[in-house]
Design a protein around this motif. Structure first.
Motif, PDB file in Angstrom:
ATOM      1  N   SER A 158       0.827  -1.215   0.000  1.00 19.37           N
ATOM      2  CA  SER A 158       0.000   0.000   0.000  1.00 19.37           C
ATOM      3  C   SER A 158       0.855   1.256   0.000  1.00 19.37           C
ATOM      4  CB  SER A 158      -0.951   0.001   1.198  1.00 19.37           C
ATOM      5  OG  SER A 158      -0.219   0.206   2.395  1.00 19.37           O
TER       6      SER A 158
ATOM      7  N   TYR B 148      -1.937   8.481   0.211  1.00 18.92           N
ATOM      8  CA  TYR B 148      -2.734   9.166  -0.815  1.00 18.92           C
ATOM      9  C   TYR B 148      -1.831   9.983  -1.739  1.00 18.92           C
ATOM     10  CZ  TYR B 148      -6.139  12.336  -2.925  1.00 18.92           C
ATOM     11  OH  TYR B 148      -6.894  13.052  -3.822  1.00 18.92           O
TER      12      TYR B 148
ATOM     13  N   TYR C 188      -0.085   7.736  -4.104  1.00 19.41           N
ATOM     14  CA  TYR C 188      -1.087   7.288  -5.086  1.00 19.41           C
ATOM     15  C   TYR C 188      -1.261   8.340  -6.183  1.00 19.41           C
ATOM     16  CZ  TYR C 188      -5.973   6.609  -6.721  1.00 19.41           C
ATOM     17  OH  TYR C 188      -7.119   6.478  -7.477  1.00 19.41           O
TER      18      TYR C 188
ATOM     19  N   VAL D 148      -8.091   1.543   0.753  1.00 22.30           N
ATOM     20  CA  VAL D 148      -8.903   1.874  -0.428  1.00 22.30           C
ATOM     21  C   VAL D 148      -8.312   1.221  -1.678  1.00 22.30           C
ATOM     22  CG1 VAL D 148      -9.763   3.732  -1.908  1.00 22.30           C
ATOM     23  CG2 VAL D 148      -9.680   4.061   0.566  1.00 22.30           C
TER      24      VAL D 148
ATOM     25  N   SER E 108      -8.370   1.190  -5.689  1.00 24.25           N
ATOM     26  CA  SER E 108      -8.735   2.189  -6.692  1.00 24.25           C
ATOM     27  C   SER E 108      -7.915   2.001  -7.970  1.00 24.25           C
ATOM     28  CB  SER E 108      -8.499   3.586  -6.103  1.00 24.25           C
ATOM     29  OG  SER E 108      -8.931   4.586  -6.975  1.00 24.25           O
TER      30      SER E 108
ATOM     31  N   SER F 138     -13.784   6.750  -8.695  1.00 27.13           N
ATOM     32  CA  SER F 138     -12.637   6.924  -7.787  1.00 27.13           C
ATOM     33  C   SER F 138     -12.220   8.385  -7.711  1.00 27.13           C
ATOM     34  CB  SER F 138     -11.448   6.080  -8.254  1.00 27.13           C
ATOM     35  OG  SER F 138     -11.680   4.715  -8.012  1.00 27.13           O
TER      36      SER F 138
ATOM     37  N   VAL G 103     -12.421   9.253  -3.862  1.00 29.00           N
ATOM     38  CA  VAL G 103     -11.175   9.093  -3.098  1.00 29.00           C
ATOM     39  C   VAL G 103     -10.690  10.409  -2.468  1.00 29.00           C
ATOM     40  CG1 VAL G 103      -8.756   8.351  -3.220  1.00 29.00           C
ATOM     41  CG2 VAL G 103     -10.527   6.974  -4.310  1.00 29.00           C
TER      42      VAL G 103
ATOM     43  N   HIS H  83      -9.935  10.879   1.491  1.00 24.88           N
ATOM     44  CA  HIS H  83      -8.646  11.443   1.931  1.00 24.88           C
ATOM     45  C   HIS H  83      -8.858  12.600   2.913  1.00 24.88           C
ATOM     46  CE1 HIS H  83      -4.882  13.635   1.814  1.00 24.88           C
ATOM     47  NE2 HIS H  83      -5.431  14.617   1.132  1.00 24.88           N
TER      48      HIS H  83
ATOM     49  N   LYS I 287      -4.693   4.105   3.614  1.00 28.51           N
ATOM     50  CA  LYS I 287      -3.749   3.373   2.755  1.00 28.51           C
ATOM     51  C   LYS I 287      -4.423   3.128   1.401  1.00 28.51           C
ATOM     52  CE  LYS I 287      -0.789   2.189   6.184  1.00 28.51           C
ATOM     53  NZ  LYS I 287       0.601   2.639   6.202  1.00 28.51           N
ATOM     54  N   MET I 288      -3.655   3.296   0.337  1.00 27.78           N
ATOM     55  CA  MET I 288      -4.181   3.128  -1.024  1.00 27.78           C
ATOM     56  C   MET I 288      -3.514   1.933  -1.705  1.00 27.78           C
ATOM     57  SD  MET I 288      -6.211   5.809  -1.344  1.00 27.78           S
ATOM     58  CE  MET I 288      -6.577   5.463  -3.066  1.00 27.78           C
TER      59      MET I 288
ATOM     60  N   PRO J  59     -14.127   2.705  -6.605  1.00 22.35           N
ATOM     61  CA  PRO J  59     -13.295   2.451  -5.442  1.00 22.35           C
ATOM     62  C   PRO J  59     -14.022   1.611  -4.399  1.00 22.35           C
ATOM     63  CG  PRO J  59     -14.307   4.603  -5.217  1.00 22.35           C
ATOM     64  CD  PRO J  59     -14.707   4.072  -6.567  1.00 22.35           C
TER      65      PRO J  59
END
Length: 200
Positions: free
Chosen positions: A12, A15, A18, A79, A81, A88, A92, A96, A108-109, A131
């Motif tokens: 993971s 954000y 990501y 999450v 995605s 998403s 998302v 966040h 955690k993404m 998502p």
């Protein structure tokens, strides 16, 4: 299940990581996930713009922030995605912002196509829709609940559109994004708060 979750958490990212991964891939003319196409590239570009706007404009309602701050336990919000997914992009950034206001939530993404085993545990009507927010007890990694891939109002809009037109075309997608625009993330906040209140 616990092994799958532990492995996904090892892969993971935050954000910010990501978002950076999506942006870097875009600059190379690529998208996240296993499939590469002009259409997905176009959607990802649109989504970058949407996420940039939402990060500036989304407000977490004061009462929601207070509820998130007064959670009794610590949680991981995991999450699933992908950068090309329109839902998403709308959801998302709200998740966040909600995680940011609470010391009890660690966001955690993970990308769907890099975490197939995890995704297969959280299918929506047999589909790998994102998502998906999975709420975990931070200490035990027990799955306490999940949210997604859409809030109820958006889900209903798509069901009604499909019933009327047989499929979701570009016009249907545009209507969905207008729904998100007018809702301003409030339905997402409310549904996640309701979920957390049930769990807590």
């Amino acid at each position: 299940m616990k092994n799958i979750i532990e492995n996904s958490l090892l892969k993971s990212m935050s954000y910010t990581e990501y978002r950076n991964r999506i942006t870097t891939l875009l600059s190379e003319g690529k998208v996240t996930g296993n499939e590469q196409s002009e259409a997905l590239l176009h959607y990802t570009e649109l989504n970058e713009t949407r996420m940039n706007r939402l990060e500036k404009t989304i407000q977490i309602a004061e009462e929601n922030a207070a509820k998130l701050n007064h959670l009794k336990k610590d949680y991981i919000w995991l999450v699933i995605s992908e950068g090309w997914c329109g839902d998403s992009a709308q959801i998302v950034p709200v998740i966040h912002k909600m995680a940011e206001v609470s010391a009890h939530i660690d966001l955690k993404m993970v990308f769907r196509d890099e975490n197939e085993e995890l995704m297969n545990l959280f299918l929506t009507n047999g589909t790998r829709s994102v998502p998906k927010l999975i709420v975990l007890d931070k200490n035990t990694l027990e799955v306490l609940g999940d949210f997604g891939p859409r809030p109820q109002g958006a889900k209903q809009l798509i069901l009604d559109y499909k019933a009327q037109h047989g499929m979701v075309d570009e016009k249907g997608k545009a209507e969905l994004h207008m729904w998100y625009f007018h809702d301003k993330g409030l339905s997402i906040q409310q549904e996640i708060i309701d979920l957390m209140e049930k769990i807590n």
